[in-house]
Motif scaffolding. Structure first.
Motif, PDB file in Angstrom:
ATOM      1  N   HIS A 123     -22.801  23.756  29.025  1.00 20.70           N
ATOM      2  CA  HIS A 123     -21.899  22.685  29.447  1.00 20.70           C
ATOM      3  C   HIS A 123     -20.916  23.200  30.512  1.00 20.70           C
ATOM      4  O   HIS A 123     -20.720  22.564  31.549  1.00 20.70           O
ATOM      5  CB  HIS A 123     -21.154  22.156  28.220  1.00 20.70           C
ATOM      6  N   HIS A 124     -20.316  24.347  30.241  1.00 23.74           N
ATOM      7  CA  HIS A 124     -19.345  24.893  31.201  1.00 23.74           C
ATOM      8  C   HIS A 124     -20.031  25.384  32.478  1.00 23.74           C
ATOM      9  O   HIS A 124     -19.470  25.267  33.558  1.00 23.74           O
ATOM     10  CB  HIS A 124     -18.524  26.011  30.559  1.00 23.74           C
ATOM     11  N   HIS A 125     -21.225  25.925  32.315  1.00 17.97           N
ATOM     12  CA  HIS A 125     -21.987  26.316  33.502  1.00 17.97           C
ATOM     13  C   HIS A 125     -22.184  25.102  34.403  1.00 17.97           C
ATOM     14  O   HIS A 125     -21.971  25.159  35.604  1.00 17.97           O
ATOM     15  CB  HIS A 125     -23.350  26.898  33.125  1.00 17.97           C
ATOM     16  N   ARG A 126     -22.604  24.007  33.775  1.00 22.29           N
ATOM     17  CA  ARG A 126     -22.926  22.803  34.553  1.00 22.29           C
ATOM     18  C   ARG A 126     -21.705  22.264  35.284  1.00 22.29           C
ATOM     19  O   ARG A 126     -21.744  21.923  36.462  1.00 22.29           O
ATOM     20  CB  ARG A 126     -23.529  21.749  33.617  1.00 22.29           C
ATOM     21  N   LYS A 127     -20.605  22.189  34.571  1.00 24.34           N
ATOM     22  CA  LYS A 127     -19.386  21.669  35.196  1.00 24.34           C
ATOM     23  C   LYS A 127     -18.913  22.589  36.322  1.00 24.34           C
ATOM     24  O   LYS A 127     -18.497  22.132  37.376  1.00 24.34           O
ATOM     25  CB  LYS A 127     -18.287  21.514  34.148  1.00 24.34           C
ATOM     26  N   ALA A 128     -18.987  23.893  36.060  1.00 23.91           N
ATOM     27  CA  ALA A 128     -18.581  24.851  37.080  1.00 23.91           C
ATOM     28  C   ALA A 128     -19.477  24.713  38.304  1.00 23.91           C
ATOM     29  O   ALA A 128     -19.000  24.710  39.443  1.00 23.91           O
ATOM     30  CB  ALA A 128     -18.659  26.278  36.522  1.00 23.91           C
ATOM     31  N   PHE A 129     -20.754  24.568  38.056  1.00 26.35           N
ATOM     32  CA  PHE A 129     -21.700  24.432  39.160  1.00 26.35           C
ATOM     33  C   PHE A 129     -21.386  23.188  39.983  1.00 26.35           C
ATOM     34  O   PHE A 129     -21.386  23.227  41.213  1.00 26.35           O
ATOM     35  CB  PHE A 129     -23.136  24.372  38.626  1.00 26.35           C
ATOM     36  N   GLU A 130     -21.102  22.097  39.303  1.00 28.58           N
ATOM     37  CA  GLU A 130     -20.808  20.860  40.017  1.00 28.58           C
ATOM     38  C   GLU A 130     -19.545  20.996  40.869  1.00 28.58           C
ATOM     39  O   GLU A 130     -19.525  20.616  42.039  1.00 28.58           O
ATOM     40  CB  GLU A 130     -20.665  19.699  39.023  1.00 28.58           C
ATOM     41  N   THR A 156     -32.732  20.698  28.089  1.00 31.77           N
ATOM     42  CA  THR A 156     -32.196  21.125  26.805  1.00 31.77           C
ATOM     43  C   THR A 156     -30.760  21.569  26.973  1.00 31.77           C
ATOM     44  O   THR A 156     -30.283  21.768  28.074  1.00 31.77           O
ATOM     45  CB  THR A 156     -33.007  22.310  26.260  1.00 31.77           C
ATOM     46  N   SER A 157     -30.101  21.754  25.871  1.00 27.79           N
ATOM     47  CA  SER A 157     -28.679  22.065  25.934  1.00 27.79           C
ATOM     48  C   SER A 157     -28.422  23.564  25.904  1.00 27.79           C
ATOM     49  O   SER A 157     -27.368  24.011  25.524  1.00 27.79           O
ATOM     50  CB  SER A 157     -27.967  21.402  24.766  1.00 27.79           C
ATOM     51  N   ILE A 158     -29.398  24.350  26.279  1.00 30.14           N
ATOM     52  CA  ILE A 158     -29.187  25.788  26.318  1.00 30.14           C
ATOM     53  C   ILE A 158     -29.431  26.319  27.719  1.00 30.14           C
ATOM     54  O   ILE A 158     -30.042  25.654  28.550  1.00 30.14           O
ATOM     55  CB  ILE A 158     -30.105  26.542  25.328  1.00 30.14           C
ATOM     56  N   ALA A 159     -28.949  27.521  27.944  1.00 28.28           N
ATOM     57  CA  ALA A 159     -29.109  28.144  29.246  1.00 28.28           C
ATOM     58  C   ALA A 159     -30.593  28.291  29.565  1.00 28.28           C
ATOM     59  O   ALA A 159     -31.367  28.773  28.760  1.00 28.28           O
ATOM     60  CB  ALA A 159     -28.440  29.505  29.245  1.00 28.28           C
ATOM     61  N   SER A 160     -30.963  27.867  30.737  1.00 27.60           N
ATOM     62  CA  SER A 160     -32.348  27.986  31.158  1.00 27.60           C
ATOM     63  C   SER A 160     -32.377  28.828  32.414  1.00 27.60           C
ATOM     64  O   SER A 160     -31.338  29.174  32.961  1.00 27.60           O
ATOM     65  CB  SER A 160     -32.912  26.608  31.453  1.00 27.60           C
ATOM     66  N   SER A 161     -33.573  29.141  32.858  1.00 24.28           N
ATOM     67  CA  SER A 161     -33.660  29.895  34.101  1.00 24.28           C
ATOM     68  C   SER A 161     -33.115  29.045  35.242  1.00 24.28           C
ATOM     69  O   SER A 161     -32.663  29.559  36.250  1.00 24.28           O
ATOM     70  CB  SER A 161     -35.101  30.309  34.369  1.00 24.28           C
ATOM     71  N   ASN A 165     -19.691  10.822  37.288  1.00 21.22           N
ATOM     72  CA  ASN A 165     -19.310  11.169  35.927  1.00 21.22           C
ATOM     73  C   ASN A 165     -19.806  12.574  35.619  1.00 21.22           C
ATOM     74  O   ASN A 165     -20.994  12.827  35.563  1.00 21.22           O
ATOM     75  CB  ASN A 165     -19.920  10.163  34.957  1.00 21.22           C
ATOM     76  N   MET A 166     -18.853  13.485  35.432  1.00 21.63           N
ATOM     77  CA  MET A 166     -19.218  14.885  35.237  1.00 21.63           C
ATOM     78  C   MET A 166     -19.875  15.116  33.881  1.00 21.63           C
ATOM     79  O   MET A 166     -20.444  16.158  33.635  1.00 21.63           O
ATOM     80  CB  MET A 166     -17.980  15.775  35.354  1.00 21.63           C
ATOM     81  N   ASP A 167     -19.742  14.183  32.991  1.00 21.83           N
ATOM     82  CA  ASP A 167     -20.282  14.393  31.649  1.00 21.83           C
ATOM     83  C   ASP A 167     -21.621  13.693  31.429  1.00 21.83           C
ATOM     84  O   ASP A 167     -22.023  13.468  30.296  1.00 21.83           O
ATOM     85  CB  ASP A 167     -19.284  13.919  30.598  1.00 21.83           C
ATOM     86  N   MET A 168     -22.257  13.367  32.524  1.00 23.76           N
ATOM     87  CA  MET A 168     -23.560  12.726  32.411  1.00 23.76           C
ATOM     88  C   MET A 168     -24.487  13.559  31.554  1.00 23.76           C
ATOM     89  O   MET A 168     -24.558  14.758  31.722  1.00 23.76           O
ATOM     90  CB  MET A 168     -24.184  12.584  33.792  1.00 23.76           C
TER      91      MET A 168
END
Lengths: 60, 108
Positions: free
Chosen positions: B21-28, A36-41, A28-31
Motif C-alpha cells: 500500500h505504501h509502495h503504491r502511494k509513494a510511487f504515485e 494481489t496485495s503483496i509486493a510483486s516484481s 483517488n489514491m486509494d483505488m
C-alpha cells in the motif's frame, strides 16, 4: 493480443494521471488494485523506474 | 514430479499488504512529482509537495518489519531496499528544489 495484458502498471498509472491532470481531476489514491496485495516484481520495477528518473535529474 | 507450490499469502500477512500500500502511494506521488520536475519550466512548487508526500509514504513503508521466509518475503525485503534507496534520492532531490526556490526568493 497479449500486449494489452502486459502493459506495465507504471505506464498505465502515469497515463491515467496524465489524463486526470489534463481534466483537472484528482485521482483517488486509494483505488483498489487489481493485483494481489503483496509486493510483486512489478512493485520492484516501479521502484526501479523511480530510481532511474531521480538519478537522471541528479545528473541534469 | 516436484510441485513447487507458490507461497500463498493471505490476509494473515498484513505487513506485506501494508508495505505494498505504501509502495503504491509513494510511487504515485513521486511519479507525479517527477513528471512536473522533469519539465524545464515545470510546476516545481507542486513537485515539492508531491515529493514530500511520497517521502512520507516511503518512510512508512520502510518502517514495516518484514519477518518471514520464502519467495514473497524475499521479494518484500528486496522492495524495502529499493524503497530505502529511493527515499535517499527523493530527499536529495527535494533539498535541491527547496534550496533553488529559496535562492530565487532571495533574489527578488
Amino acid at each position: 493480443a497479449t500486449s494489452t495484458l502486459n502493459a506495465p502498471q507504471g505506464e498505465v498509472d502515469s497515463l491515467m494521471h496524465e489524463v486526470a491532470d489534463e481534466a483537472g481531476l484528482e485521482l483517488n489514491m486509494d483505488m483498489p488494485q487489481s493485483s494481489t496485495s503483496i509486493a510483486s516484481s512489478q512493485s520492484t520495477k516501479e521502484q526501479d523506474e523511480l530510481s532511474a528518473r531521480l538519478a537522471r535529474l541528479r545528473q541534469a | 514430479v516436484v510441485v513447487r507450490s507458490a507461497s500463498i499469502v493471505g490476509p494473515g500477512e498484513p505487513a506485506l499488504a501494508k508495505q505494498k500500500h505504501h509502495h503504491r502511494k509513494a510511487f504515485e506521488c513521486i511519479s507525479r512529482a517527477l513528471k512536473l520536475d522533469e519539465e524545464d519550466r515545470g510546476r516545481k512548487e507542486q513537485a515539492i509537495e508531491l515529493y514530500k508526500r511520497g517521502i512520507e509514504e516511503l518512510e512508512k513503508g520502510i518502517a514495516i518489519e518484514i519477518i518471514g521466509q520464502g519467495d514473497v518475503f524475499d521479494r518484500a525485503k528486496h522492495l524495502k531496499d529499493k524503497m530505502r534507496a529511493n527515499l535517499a534520492m527523493a530527499k536529495d532531490r527535494l533539498e535541491v528544489l527547496v534550496t533553488g526556490r529559496n535562492l530565487a526568493a532571495r533574489k527578488k
